[in-house]
Design an enzyme around this catalytic site. Structure first.
Site, PDB file in Angstrom:
ATOM      1  N   LYS A 152       0.847  -1.200   0.000  1.00  0.00           N
ATOM      2  CA  LYS A 152       0.000   0.000   0.000  1.00  0.00           C
ATOM      3  C   LYS A 152       0.882   1.249   0.000  1.00  0.00           C
ATOM      4  O   LYS A 152       1.864   1.305   0.751  1.00  0.00           O
ATOM      5  CB  LYS A 152      -0.900  -0.023   1.242  1.00  0.00           C
ATOM      6  CG  LYS A 152      -1.913   1.106   1.328  1.00  0.00           C
ATOM      7  CD  LYS A 152      -2.779   0.933   2.572  1.00  0.00           C
ATOM      8  CE  LYS A 152      -3.869   1.972   2.690  1.00  0.00           C
ATOM      9  NZ  LYS A 152      -4.731   1.763   3.885  1.00  0.00           N
TER      10      LYS A 152
ATOM     11  N   SER B  92      -9.872  -0.643   7.221  1.00  0.00           N
ATOM     12  CA  SER B  92      -9.352  -0.509   5.850  1.00  0.00           C
ATOM     13  C   SER B  92      -8.642  -1.716   5.269  1.00  0.00           C
ATOM     14  O   SER B  92      -8.306  -1.716   4.096  1.00  0.00           O
ATOM     15  CB  SER B  92      -8.405   0.679   5.772  1.00  0.00           C
ATOM     16  OG  SER B  92      -9.153   1.853   5.675  1.00  0.00           O
TER      17      SER B  92
ATOM     18  N   SER C 114      -9.779   1.646   2.986  1.00  0.00           N
ATOM     19  CA  SER C 114      -8.921   2.438   2.115  1.00  0.00           C
ATOM     20  C   SER C 114      -7.875   1.609   1.372  1.00  0.00           C
ATOM     21  O   SER C 114      -7.358   2.049   0.354  1.00  0.00           O
ATOM     22  CB  SER C 114      -8.206   3.518   2.931  1.00  0.00           C
ATOM     23  OG  SER C 114      -7.329   2.910   3.880  1.00  0.00           O
TER      24      SER C 114
HETATM   25  N1  GLN Z   1     -13.091   3.956   6.658  1.00  0.00           N
HETATM   26  C1  GLN Z   1     -12.405   4.324   7.861  1.00  0.00           C
HETATM   27  C2  GLN Z   1     -12.006   5.770   7.793  1.00  0.00           C
HETATM   28  O1  GLN Z   1     -12.284   6.366   6.830  1.00  0.00           O
HETATM   29  C3  GLN Z   1     -11.239   3.452   8.071  1.00  0.00           C
HETATM   30  C4  GLN Z   1     -10.009   3.886   7.395  1.00  0.00           C
HETATM   31  C5  GLN Z   1      -8.854   3.016   7.699  1.00  0.00           C
HETATM   32  O2  GLN Z   1      -9.005   1.961   8.308  1.00  0.00           O
HETATM   33  N2  GLN Z   1      -7.690   3.472   7.308  1.00  0.00           N
HETATM   34  O3  GLN Z   1     -11.447   6.313   8.693  1.00  0.00           O
END
Ligand code: GLN
Length: 482
Positions: free
Chosen positions: A77, A176, A152
């Site tokens: 990532k 995410s 994400s």
């Molecule tokens: N969807 C969650 C957020 O927007 C989780 C993001 C993540 O785990 N990096 O914060």
């Protein structure tokens, strides 16, 4: 070659049935033919992966010992540093930032002879649930290109789902890793907080950030955890515990185990997802699991707590991106204040700005007690409730989300996007290990994951449970037609 597990690639490589250059070339070709549609990668390391593979073949010829991930293509990532390559975080503000050092996880993968094949797309600074908030490109769900891959870490999940990498790394602050794994029909682990080093990960919300792997099979997750699940002196929150070691299912749970289900918290589930969830429970029963009711109704507050804490931490973590120290500096700036203001104005996207503003608000002197401190207290109550639940069971089963992947643009209102995290943020607030494993498909073909979480530092037990589940089901063997 792309259908082989990581363990199998290494086995064949060690037995000299395949060469690392062959593996690298095969995957580069596959990425060329498929990734134009999927868009999992922000950057493919064409030259460096071939060099790395060549060196590995020489090493093998020299009879040197070979690493645990020998010849396995791994995608990373684009929020984790790989020395000499860009780390964009999916943001314009870091479009020209070249990492001066390796993250501990990327260093470990290199040391164990994994082939680092490229960097994957993400929501800007890992804020989002759909991968739609990247400044660079759109990643599509390999199962249905009209749908989001989840976020994400959407690029990392999609790269494995489309078999354009055998393993990948993502990060999980509130879901995410698990959400895109569920949407893309692959397996994943969000480890215990402190189990995997965050050194070289660009921080979003430091008390909630976790690094973890994706693969189709749990045995491959185990394999990479043996590499990255080690104590790291450069991360002050890294747990001083022995390295990750797989456990044997029969020894741990062969005589039976208990699975807690927080029924009253699952009302928001669509009927179709509910029936897939029930079917997963029946598989766990088949393995000797006894289903018990646990009370986690406190998780009704989890989203509110999570979005106060993550924005607070993000607002301070992202203060370092000021046009002076890293990345983009606005060409329009004439004064020092303008360097700060315009660089951030031009460099950050809307969602990132929204979080910085909200986080600054909940930390401001007038509101700190009402929001930030109160959220910290509720976080502790949530941790206490998890402790109570784990007194009654070995693992907690939950869905990953209320349904499967959604269409691009379907969630315009930020709040509706935040609600996607309803089932995942609890494990981050508690620092608990959690996996998502493929658990079937909805009638329209969208994959759905089963989430299992367990007490801190039982990551190995959790993966053993995932492996046992995969030994009696075939959901993880399904592949998108792409
Ligand atoms: N969807 C969650 C957020 O927007 C989780 C993001 C993540 O785990 N990096 O914060």
């Amino acid at each position: 070659m792309h259908t082989l597990s990581a363990c199998e690639i290494t086995r064949r490589f060690v037995k000299k049935e395949i060469s690392a250059v062959e593996v690298a070339k095969h995957f580069l070709n596959r990425i060329k033919s498929i990734d134009q549609q999927v868009g999992a990668y922000i950057e493919v390391f064409e030259a460096s992966v071939l060099e790395q593979a060549d060196r590995l073949d020489v090493k093998r010829r020299g009879g040197e010992p070979l690493g645990k991930l020998a010849a396995v293509p791994v995608a990373i990532k684009d929020i984790l540093n790989i020395k000499g390559h860009r780390t964009t975080c999916g943001s314009k503000i870091l479009s020209n930032f070249i990492a001066p050092f390796d993250a501990t996880v990327t260093r470990r993968i290199k040391e164990e002879d994994g082939l680092i094949i490229g960097k994957t797309n993400l929501d800007e600074f890992a804020m989002g649930s759909s991968c739609e908030h990247s400044a660079y490109k759109v990643t599509r769900n390999p199962w249905n290109l009209q749908l989001v891959p989840g976020g994400s870490s959407g690029g990392s999940a999609a790269s494995v789902a489309a078999e354009c990498a055998t393993l990948s790394l993502g990060t999980d602050t509130g879901g995410s890793i698990r959400l895109p794994a569920s949407f893309c029909g692959v397996s994943c682990l969000k480890p215990t907080y402190g189990r995997v080093s965050r050194y070289g990960l660009v921080a979003f919300a430091s008390s909630l950030d976790h690094v973890g792997p994706f693969a189709y099979r749990c045995e491959d997750l185990e394999r990479i955890m043996e590499v990255i699940g080690v104590h790291c002196e450069k991360d002050s929150t890294s747990s001083p515990v022995p390295p990750f070691k797989p456990v044997v299912w029969e020894e741990k749970f062969g005589k039976g185990f208990r699975v807690g289900v927080p029924w009253q918290f699952l009302e928001k589930l669509s009927p179709e997802s509910r029936s897939l969830f029930d079917r997963s429970l029946s598989h766990l029963k088949q393995l000797g699991g006894q289903i018990v009711d646990v009370d986690l109704s406190i998780l009704d507050y989890a989203i509110a707590v999570y979005y106060i804490l993550n924005t607070a931490e993000a607002s301070t973590n992202l203060a370092r991106f000021d046009g002076i120290r890293y990345g983009l500096r606005s060409g329009r700036a004439k004064t020092l204040d303008e360097v700060y203001d315009l660089s951030r104005e031009e460099g950050f996207g809307d969602e990132v700005k929204r979080r910085i503003i909200l986080g600054t608000f909940v930390l401001s002197s007038g509101y700190q007690d009402a929001y930030y401190h109160k959220a910290q207290k509720v976080r502790q109550l949530i941790i206490n409730k998890f402790d109570e639940a784990f007194a009654r069971c070995d693992a907690i089963a939950m869905p990953v989300s209320t349904s499967g992947a959604f269409a691009f643009g379907a969630k315009q209102d930020p709040l509706s996007m935040y609600l996607e995290d309803i089932y995942t943020v609890g494990a981050n607030l508690g620092g608990l290990p959690a996996i998502s494993i493929p658990a079937g498909q909805l009638q329209d073909g969208r994959p759905i994951g089963l989430q299992l979480m367990s007490p801190q530092h039982t990551d190995a037990e959790l993966l053993a449970m995932g492996k046992a589940f995969q030994s009696i089901t075939d959901y993880h063997t399904k592949r998108p037609r792409i």
